[in-house]
Scaffold this motif. Structure first.
Motif, PDB file in Angstrom:
ATOM      1  N   LEU A   1     109.235  23.151 -25.807  1.00 23.53           N
ATOM      2  CA  LEU A   1     108.224  24.074 -25.268  1.00 23.53           C
ATOM      3  C   LEU A   1     108.889  25.174 -24.443  1.00 23.53           C
ATOM      4  O   LEU A   1     108.531  26.344 -24.532  1.00 23.53           O
ATOM      5  CB  LEU A   1     107.220  23.308 -24.397  1.00 23.53           C
ATOM      6  CG  LEU A   1     106.162  22.495 -25.146  1.00 23.53           C
ATOM      7  CD1 LEU A   1     105.325  21.684 -24.171  1.00 23.53           C
ATOM      8  CD2 LEU A   1     105.248  23.418 -25.947  1.00 23.53           C
TER       9      LEU A   1
ATOM     10  N   ARG B   1      95.478  14.440 -25.496  1.00 26.02           N
ATOM     11  CA  ARG B   1      96.106  13.735 -26.624  1.00 26.02           C
ATOM     12  C   ARG B   1      97.329  12.955 -26.168  1.00 26.02           C
ATOM     13  O   ARG B   1      97.579  11.852 -26.644  1.00 26.02           O
ATOM     14  CB  ARG B   1      96.474  14.726 -27.722  1.00 26.02           C
ATOM     15  CG  ARG B   1      95.215  15.286 -28.381  1.00 26.02           C
ATOM     16  CD  ARG B   1      95.568  16.066 -29.619  1.00 26.02           C
ATOM     17  NE  ARG B   1      94.459  16.916 -30.020  1.00 26.02           N
ATOM     18  CZ  ARG B   1      94.582  17.927 -30.869  1.00 26.02           C
ATOM     19  NH1 ARG B   1      95.762  18.200 -31.399  1.00 26.02           N
ATOM     20  NH2 ARG B   1      93.543  18.659 -31.178  1.00 26.02           N
ATOM     21  N   ASN B   2      98.090  13.527 -25.241  1.00 23.71           N
ATOM     22  CA  ASN B   2      99.243  12.789 -24.713  1.00 23.71           C
ATOM     23  C   ASN B   2      98.811  11.503 -24.028  1.00 23.71           C
ATOM     24  O   ASN B   2      99.459  10.472 -24.140  1.00 23.71           O
ATOM     25  CB  ASN B   2     100.022  13.656 -23.720  1.00 23.71           C
ATOM     26  CG  ASN B   2     101.118  14.470 -24.394  1.00 23.71           C
ATOM     27  OD1 ASN B   2     101.528  14.144 -25.507  1.00 23.71           O
ATOM     28  ND2 ASN B   2     101.588  15.488 -23.724  1.00 23.71           N
TER      29      ASN B   2
ATOM     30  N   VAL C   1     101.505  15.598 -31.053  1.00 25.07           N
ATOM     31  CA  VAL C   1     100.061  15.500 -30.790  1.00 25.07           C
ATOM     32  C   VAL C   1      99.294  16.715 -31.296  1.00 25.07           C
ATOM     33  O   VAL C   1      98.081  16.788 -31.148  1.00 25.07           O
ATOM     34  CB  VAL C   1      99.750  15.315 -29.279  1.00 25.07           C
ATOM     35  CG1 VAL C   1     100.263  13.964 -28.810  1.00 25.07           C
ATOM     36  CG2 VAL C   1     100.320  16.444 -28.452  1.00 25.07           C
ATOM     37  N   LEU C   2     100.021  17.676 -31.884  1.00 23.81           N
ATOM     38  CA  LEU C   2      99.337  18.860 -32.386  1.00 23.81           C
ATOM     39  C   LEU C   2      99.392  18.891 -33.911  1.00 23.81           C
ATOM     40  O   LEU C   2     100.369  18.441 -34.512  1.00 23.81           O
ATOM     41  CB  LEU C   2      99.990  20.126 -31.826  1.00 23.81           C
ATOM     42  CG  LEU C   2      99.979  20.300 -30.307  1.00 23.81           C
ATOM     43  CD1 LEU C   2     100.642  21.619 -29.912  1.00 23.81           C
ATOM     44  CD2 LEU C   2      98.559  20.252 -29.741  1.00 23.81           C
TER      45      LEU C   2
ATOM     46  N   MET D   1     105.392  19.348 -32.010  1.00 20.87           N
ATOM     47  CA  MET D   1     104.669  18.524 -31.043  1.00 20.87           C
ATOM     48  C   MET D   1     103.869  17.488 -31.821  1.00 20.87           C
ATOM     49  O   MET D   1     102.980  17.857 -32.616  1.00 20.87           O
ATOM     50  CB  MET D   1     103.683  19.379 -30.231  1.00 20.87           C
ATOM     51  CG  MET D   1     104.325  20.409 -29.346  1.00 20.87           C
ATOM     52  SD  MET D   1     105.234  19.631 -28.007  1.00 20.87           S
ATOM     53  CE  MET D   1     106.799  20.429 -28.241  1.00 20.87           C
TER      54      MET D   1
ATOM     55  N   PHE E   1      94.400  24.909 -24.190  1.00 19.11           N
ATOM     56  CA  PHE E   1      95.471  24.266 -24.945  1.00 19.11           C
ATOM     57  C   PHE E   1      96.129  23.175 -24.098  1.00 19.11           C
ATOM     58  O   PHE E   1      96.442  22.088 -24.581  1.00 19.11           O
ATOM     59  CB  PHE E   1      96.474  25.346 -25.385  1.00 19.11           C
ATOM     60  CG  PHE E   1      97.919  24.949 -25.323  1.00 19.11           C
ATOM     61  CD1 PHE E   1      98.493  24.232 -26.354  1.00 19.11           C
ATOM     62  CD2 PHE E   1      98.698  25.294 -24.230  1.00 19.11           C
ATOM     63  CE1 PHE E   1      99.823  23.864 -26.291  1.00 19.11           C
ATOM     64  CE2 PHE E   1     100.025  24.929 -24.172  1.00 19.11           C
ATOM     65  CZ  PHE E   1     100.594  24.205 -25.201  1.00 19.11           C
TER      66      PHE E   1
ATOM     67  N   ARG F   1      98.420   8.736 -26.363  1.00 25.02           N
ATOM     68  CA  ARG F   1      99.497   8.506 -27.313  1.00 25.02           C
ATOM     69  C   ARG F   1      99.969   7.067 -27.324  1.00 25.02           C
ATOM     70  O   ARG F   1     100.158   6.467 -28.367  1.00 25.02           O
ATOM     71  CB  ARG F   1     100.662   9.404 -26.947  1.00 25.02           C
ATOM     72  CG  ARG F   1     101.082  10.248 -28.096  1.00 25.02           C
ATOM     73  CD  ARG F   1     101.850  11.395 -27.571  1.00 25.02           C
ATOM     74  NE  ARG F   1     103.229  11.317 -27.993  1.00 25.02           N
ATOM     75  CZ  ARG F   1     104.112  12.262 -27.699  1.00 25.02           C
ATOM     76  NH1 ARG F   1     103.743  13.274 -26.948  1.00 25.02           N
ATOM     77  NH2 ARG F   1     105.330  12.157 -28.123  1.00 25.02           N
TER      78      ARG F   1
ATOM     79  N   LYS G   1      94.005  20.152 -24.107  1.00 29.42           N
ATOM     80  CA  LYS G   1      94.105  19.460 -25.397  1.00 29.42           C
ATOM     81  C   LYS G   1      95.365  18.584 -25.434  1.00 29.42           C
ATOM     82  O   LYS G   1      95.307  17.409 -25.787  1.00 29.42           O
ATOM     83  CB  LYS G   1      94.145  20.525 -26.513  1.00 29.42           C
ATOM     84  CG  LYS G   1      94.073  19.961 -27.902  1.00 29.42           C
ATOM     85  CD  LYS G   1      93.507  20.990 -28.890  1.00 29.42           C
ATOM     86  CE  LYS G   1      94.353  22.238 -29.008  1.00 29.42           C
ATOM     87  NZ  LYS G   1      93.752  23.257 -29.886  1.00 29.42           N
ATOM     88  N   ILE G   2      96.487  19.188 -25.031  1.00 25.92           N
ATOM     89  CA  ILE G   2      97.746  18.428 -25.041  1.00 25.92           C
ATOM     90  C   ILE G   2      97.684  17.262 -24.067  1.00 25.92           C
ATOM     91  O   ILE G   2      98.112  16.141 -24.377  1.00 25.92           O
ATOM     92  CB  ILE G   2      98.935  19.349 -24.696  1.00 25.92           C
ATOM     93  CG1 ILE G   2      99.199  20.295 -25.854  1.00 25.92           C
ATOM     94  CG2 ILE G   2     100.184  18.510 -24.389  1.00 25.92           C
ATOM     95  CD1 ILE G   2     100.623  20.749 -25.989  1.00 25.92           C
TER      96      ILE G   2
ATOM     97  N   ALA H   1     112.603  15.948 -24.886  1.00 25.91           N
ATOM     98  CA  ALA H   1     112.926  16.889 -25.957  1.00 25.91           C
ATOM     99  C   ALA H   1     111.727  17.793 -26.267  1.00 25.91           C
ATOM    100  O   ALA H   1     111.892  18.970 -26.578  1.00 25.91           O
ATOM    101  CB  ALA H   1     113.347  16.135 -27.210  1.00 25.91           C
ATOM    102  N   GLU H   2     110.514  17.230 -26.132  1.00 29.52           N
ATOM    103  CA  GLU H   2     109.327  18.052 -26.364  1.00 29.52           C
ATOM    104  C   GLU H   2     109.191  19.114 -25.285  1.00 29.52           C
ATOM    105  O   GLU H   2     108.837  20.266 -25.563  1.00 29.52           O
ATOM    106  CB  GLU H   2     108.075  17.176 -26.361  1.00 29.52           C
ATOM    107  CG  GLU H   2     107.925  16.390 -27.636  1.00 29.52           C
ATOM    108  CD  GLU H   2     106.863  15.313 -27.506  1.00 29.52           C
ATOM    109  OE1 GLU H   2     105.814  15.578 -26.893  1.00 29.52           O
ATOM    110  OE2 GLU H   2     107.107  14.205 -28.005  1.00 29.52           O
TER     111      GLU H   2
ATOM    112  N   ILE I   1     117.230  14.807 -28.850  1.00 26.92           N
ATOM    113  CA  ILE I   1     116.497  14.562 -30.106  1.00 26.92           C
ATOM    114  C   ILE I   1     117.310  13.668 -31.041  1.00 26.92           C
ATOM    115  O   ILE I   1     118.526  13.764 -31.099  1.00 26.92           O
ATOM    116  CB  ILE I   1     116.215  15.927 -30.785  1.00 26.92           C
ATOM    117  CG1 ILE I   1     114.966  16.514 -30.168  1.00 26.92           C
ATOM    118  CG2 ILE I   1     116.109  15.790 -32.276  1.00 26.92           C
ATOM    119  CD1 ILE I   1     113.711  16.264 -30.931  1.00 26.92           C
TER     120      ILE I   1
ATOM    121  N   LEU J   1     100.251  31.459 -28.160  1.00 29.02           N
ATOM    122  CA  LEU J   1      99.464  31.306 -26.939  1.00 29.02           C
ATOM    123  C   LEU J   1     100.075  32.093 -25.790  1.00 29.02           C
ATOM    124  O   LEU J   1      99.425  32.360 -24.791  1.00 29.02           O
ATOM    125  CB  LEU J   1      99.353  29.820 -26.568  1.00 29.02           C
ATOM    126  CG  LEU J   1      98.564  28.985 -27.573  1.00 29.02           C
ATOM    127  CD1 LEU J   1      98.781  27.500 -27.349  1.00 29.02           C
ATOM    128  CD2 LEU J   1      97.086  29.323 -27.481  1.00 29.02           C
TER     129      LEU J   1
ATOM    130  N   PHE K   1     115.814  18.516 -36.277  1.00 28.17           N
ATOM    131  CA  PHE K   1     114.771  17.480 -36.323  1.00 28.17           C
ATOM    132  C   PHE K   1     113.376  18.076 -36.118  1.00 28.17           C
ATOM    133  O   PHE K   1     112.498  17.442 -35.552  1.00 28.17           O
ATOM    134  CB  PHE K   1     115.073  16.382 -35.309  1.00 28.17           C
ATOM    135  CG  PHE K   1     116.376  15.689 -35.591  1.00 28.17           C
ATOM    136  CD1 PHE K   1     116.490  14.811 -36.655  1.00 28.17           C
ATOM    137  CD2 PHE K   1     117.498  15.951 -34.810  1.00 28.17           C
ATOM    138  CE1 PHE K   1     117.693  14.178 -36.933  1.00 28.17           C
ATOM    139  CE2 PHE K   1     118.701  15.317 -35.083  1.00 28.17           C
ATOM    140  CZ  PHE K   1     118.803  14.437 -36.144  1.00 28.17           C
TER     141      PHE K   1
END
Ligand SMILES: Nc1ncnc2c1ncn2[C@@H]1O[C@H](COP(=O)(O)OP(=O)(O)OP(=O)(O)O)[C@@H](O)[C@H]1O
Ligand SMILES: [Mg+2]
Lengths: 385, 228
Positions: free
Chosen positions: A292, A9-10, B104-105, B102, A2, A13, A5-6, A287-288, A384, B116, B98
C-alpha cells in the motif's frame, strides 16, 4: 469508505482469532461493568441513607442493647421529632442459607421514619393491628413466593424458638435503589414473649432510630442524646444513619477498593491479550502495508487500517459485553438478592464500559500502528513469499 | 539510445550500501544508466548482485547513499518522504513477483486502489478500472478475489493495477518468477504490448532468459556494478 471496507474485511479474515478476541473483550467488559456496578451501588447505598435519621446504639458494641426506658428520655431532647426502636432479630427461614435482614421494630414509628417503604393503606392498617403481623419487601416475597396472609415461621438464633408471623403487607421501594428485601415485625411481640421466657432480656432495644426536625440539628441532637446517658450503665453512641452504615462497612470499603482495582486489572489484562493478537495480525500483513505504501498510500492510511480493525473488534466485544450485562445484572438481582437487593446498571457504567473497550482497541493498536506505519517499503516487500 | 528517444530515466553515479553491524556492504557502486522513453529494459545478474535494490531505487521506495536519479526530469533523490509517495502514486506502476494483491479486495477493487489517491470521481474510476481489466483480458473476473484466481490471472490483475494510473514507468521485479511457462509467456506478451501499443517504459528484473529476450535491451549487474 475504502478504509472502512478494508477494516471490516480484515476484521473477518481470521474468523476464529477475531471471534476469540471479541469474546475475550466481551467477558472483560462484562466483568468490568458488573464490578463497577457493585462498587457504585455500595457507595450509593451509603449516600442515600437519610441524614435526617440518627441511630443510637450501645457505645460499647452493637451486640449490647439499651434499656427501653431510654426512649422517653430521648424523646425529650430538643430537635427530636420522632423516636423508633427495634432489635436485630437474626431469624432464619428454614435454612441458614436463606439469609435476609429481619428486625423487630415499633411498627408505627418505624414506618413513619421510613417513608421509602411504601405500603398500601389497608396493608399498613392490618399490620399495625396484628401483634403477630409482619411486613416484607417485594423482592423477598417474590423470592419465597409469600403472599399476604401467609404464615411465616422464622427460627430464632439470637432469640431461641420458632417464631410465627402472619404476613400482613408487602412494601414497595419508593426508589429503585430502596432495599426491598427486609422483613420486620412488632417489637411488642418479641418483648412480651421474652418477658415470659427470658425476663432478663426483655425491655431492651438493640437500637433507637431518631428522626430530627432538621438535618442541620443532627450533630447537636447526637451530642445531647449521648450526653444524657454519660456515666450511666449503658452509654450510647449516636450518629447519623449514614455514619452508622459507614462504621458498619468501613471494612467493606477496603474490599470495595480492592474490587475497583480488580476491575481495572481485568481491562489491563485484556489490553495485553488484544495487543498481542493485533501485533500478530499486523506482522502477517506487513507486506500488504508495504505494498500500500509503495502505491503511494501514507502512514496515516496504514495507521487507520490497523487501528480501525483493532478498535472495531474491541468495540464489537464491548457492545456484546454491555448487552450481556443486563441479563447478568438481572440474574444477580433475582438469584443473589440477599446480597444485592438492587443491582441496576447505570448509564454511567455503560459509558465507562464502552470507553474501556475503546481504550483496549486503541492500546492494542499502538505497537502494530507504529510497526505498520514506519516499516520501510523495501524491507516490508522482502517479507513476501 | 536504442530507440532514439530522449532518456526518461537518468541515473548518475548511484551508490548504495548496507551496514551490518560495523561492516559496510556495498550493494551498488557508481551506477550510471539512461533509459529512454518507450524502452523495455531487462536487468539480469546473479542472485545478490543488487538488481532488486537498483529497481527499488528507480521506483522511489528506497533511498540511495549518493548519486542522482531523475525520472521525467524530476530528481527523486531530492524528494522528501511524503513528496516521494505522491510522486510514486502518479508516476510508478509496480509489478511484483508474488503479485502483492490485497487478499480482501476483489480484482476490481485492487485495480481501483491506486485511483483512490487521485481526484477522479467514482464513475471515472470505474471506467478506468474496466478499461485496465479489459486490457489484461479479465473483464469477466472483476468480482473475484485473488484467492479465486490463478497465479497468471493474479499477475494480470497486478498489471492492470500498475497501468491504471497511466504511470511514467513500470517496474517489474521477476514478474514471471512464480509462474509456469504458459502463464509467463502470457505476461511477457502483455508487457510487450504495453511497450509497443501504449508506449510504456518498463524496467524488469529477471533471471529468465526468455523474459530477457522479449526486452529491447538487457543490462547485467555483477556485484553491484553494471557490466553491459
Ligand atoms: N536490508 C538489508 N540489509 C542488509 N543487506 C541487504 C538488505 N537488503 C539487501 N541486502 C543485500 O544486498 C544485496 C543485494 O540484494 P538484492 O535484493 O538487490 O539482490 P538481487 O540481485 O535482487 O538478488 P535476487 O536475484 O536473489 O533477488 C544482497 O547481498 C543482500 O543480501
Ligand atoms: Mg531480487
Amino acid at each position: 469508505m475504502f478504509l472502512i471496507k478494508i477494516i471490516i474485511r480484515n476484521a473477518f479474515r481470521h474468523k476464529l482469532r477475531s471471534i476469540l478476541t471479541v469474546i475475550g473483550v466481551a467477558i472483560a467488559i462484562l466483568a468490568f461493568g458488573l464490578l463497577r456496578t457493585l462498587v457504585g451501588l455500595w457507595y450509593l447505598g451509603v449516600e442515600q441513607s437519610s441524614a435526617t435519621r440518627l441511630v443510637t446504639r450501645n457505645a460499647i458494641s452493637l451486640v449490647f442493647s439499651l434499656p427501653i426506658s431510654y426512649r422517653d428520655r430521648i424523646r425529650q431532647v430538643s430537635g427530636v421529632k420522632l423516636v423508633s426502636w427495634g432489635n436485630w432479630f437474626g431469624g432464619v427461614y428454614i435454612e441458614e442459607k436463606n439469609f435476609f435482614a429481619n428486625f423487630a421494630v415499633d411498627p408505627k414509628t418505624y414506618l413513619e421514619l421510613y417513608p421509602e417503604f411504601v405500603l398500601l393503606p389497608q396493608a399498613k392498617d392490618a399490620f399495625l393491628h396484628d401483634r403477630k403481623g409482619a411486613v416484607c419487601g417485594r423482592k423477598l416475597a417474590a423470592k419465597y413466593g409469600w403472599k399476604v396472609g401467609d404464615t411465616i415461621t422464622l427460627r430464632g438464633t439470637i432469640f431461641p424458638g420458632q417464631w410465627e408471623f402472619v404476613l400482613r403487607g408487602i412494601y414497595r421501594g419508593a426508589q429503585k435503589s430502596t432495599d426491598e428485601t427486609q422483613f420486620f415485625f412488632h417489637w411488642d411481640y418479641l418483648n412480651e414473649t421474652l418477658k415470659k421466657a427470658a425476663p432478663r432480656r426483655a425491655d431492651q432495644a438493640g437500637f433507637y432510630m431518631i428522626g430530627v426536625t432538621n438535618p442541620d440539628l443532627a450533630a447537636e441532637v447526637s451530642q445531647s442524646v449521648d450526653g444524657l446517658f454519660k456515666n450511666s450503665l449503658a452509654e450510647t453512641l449516636t450518629e447519623t444513619e449514614k455514619a452508622f452504615q459507614m462504621s458498619f462497612v468501613s471494612m467493606t470499603e477496603a474490599i470495595m477498593i480492592a474490587i475497583q482495582v480488580v476491575s481495572y486489572v481485568v481491562i489491563v489484562i485484556i489490553m495485553v491479550v488484544a495487543a498481542n493478537t493485533m501485533a500478530m495480525t499486523a506482522r502477517e500483513r506487513i507486506a500488504e502495508y508495504a505494498t500500500l505504501k509503495a502505491l503511494g498510500f501514507g502512514a496515516w492510511h496504514i495507521a487507520g487500517i490497523v487501528c480501525g480493525e483493532s478498535v472495531a473488534i474491541s468495540l464489537f466485544g464491548g457492545v456484546l459485553g454491555v448487552v450481556l450485562t443486563f441479563p447478568a445484572a438481572h440474574w444477580i438481582e433475582t438469584e443473589l438478592s440477599q446480597f444485592f437487593p438492587v443491582f441496576s446498571v447505570s448509564a454511567l457504567t455503560i459509558y465507562f464500559d464502552l470507553l474501556a473497550a475503546l481504550a483496549v482497541g486503541l492500546v492494542a493498536a499502538v505497537f502494530p500502528v507504529w510497526r505498520g506505519s514506519t516499516i520501510r517499503i523495501a524491507e516490508g516487500l522482502r517479507r513476501i513469499g | 539510445m536504442a530507440n532514439g528517444k530522449p532518456p526518461i530515466v537518468e541515473i548518475t553515479n548511484l551508490a548504495k550500501s548496507y551496514r551490518r553491524g560495523s561492516q559496510i556492504i556495498p550493494v551498488l557502486q557508481d551506477i550510471t544508466l539512461d533509459i529512454a522513453e518507450g524502452e523495455f529494459l531487462a536487468l539480469m545478474g546473479p542472485s545478490g548482485s543488487g538488481k532488486s535494490t537498483l529497481l527499488n531505487l528507480i521506483a522511489g521506495i528506497d533511498k540511495a547513499d549518493s548519486g542522482r536519479i531523475a525520472i521525467g526530469g524530476v530528481d527523486i533523490t531530492a524528494l522528501g518522504e511524503a513528496e516521494l509517495a505522491a510522486w510514486r502514486a502518479a508516476n510508478v506502476g509496480f509489478i511484483f513477483q508474488f503479485y502483492n494483491l490485497m487478499p480482501v479486495l476483489t480484482a476490481f477493487e485492487n485495480v481501483e486502489l491506486p485511483l483512490l489517491l487521485t481526484p477522479l470521481s467514482r464513475k471515472e474510476r470505474q471506467e478506468h478500472v474496466e478499461m485496465a481489466l479489459g486490457l489484461v483480458n479479465l473483464s469477466d473476473r472483476m468480482d473475484h478475489y485473488p484467492s479465486q484466481l490463478s497465479g497468471g490471472q493474479q499477475q494480470r490483475v497486478a498489471i492492470a493495477r500498475a497501468v491504471v494510473t497511466d504511470p511514467t514507468i513500470l517496474v517489474a521485479d521477476e514478474p514471471t518468477g512464480d509462474l509456469d511457462r504458459v502463464s509467463a509467456e502470457e505476461i511477457l506478451t502483455l508487457m510487450d504490448r504495453l511497450v509497443h501499443e501504449f508506449g510504456k517504459t518498463i524496467v524488469m528484473v529477471t533471471h529468465d532468459p526468455r523474459a530477457a529476450e522479449k526486452a529491447h535491451t538487457t543490462k547485467h549487474l555483477e556485484k553491484g556494478v553494471l557490466t553491459a
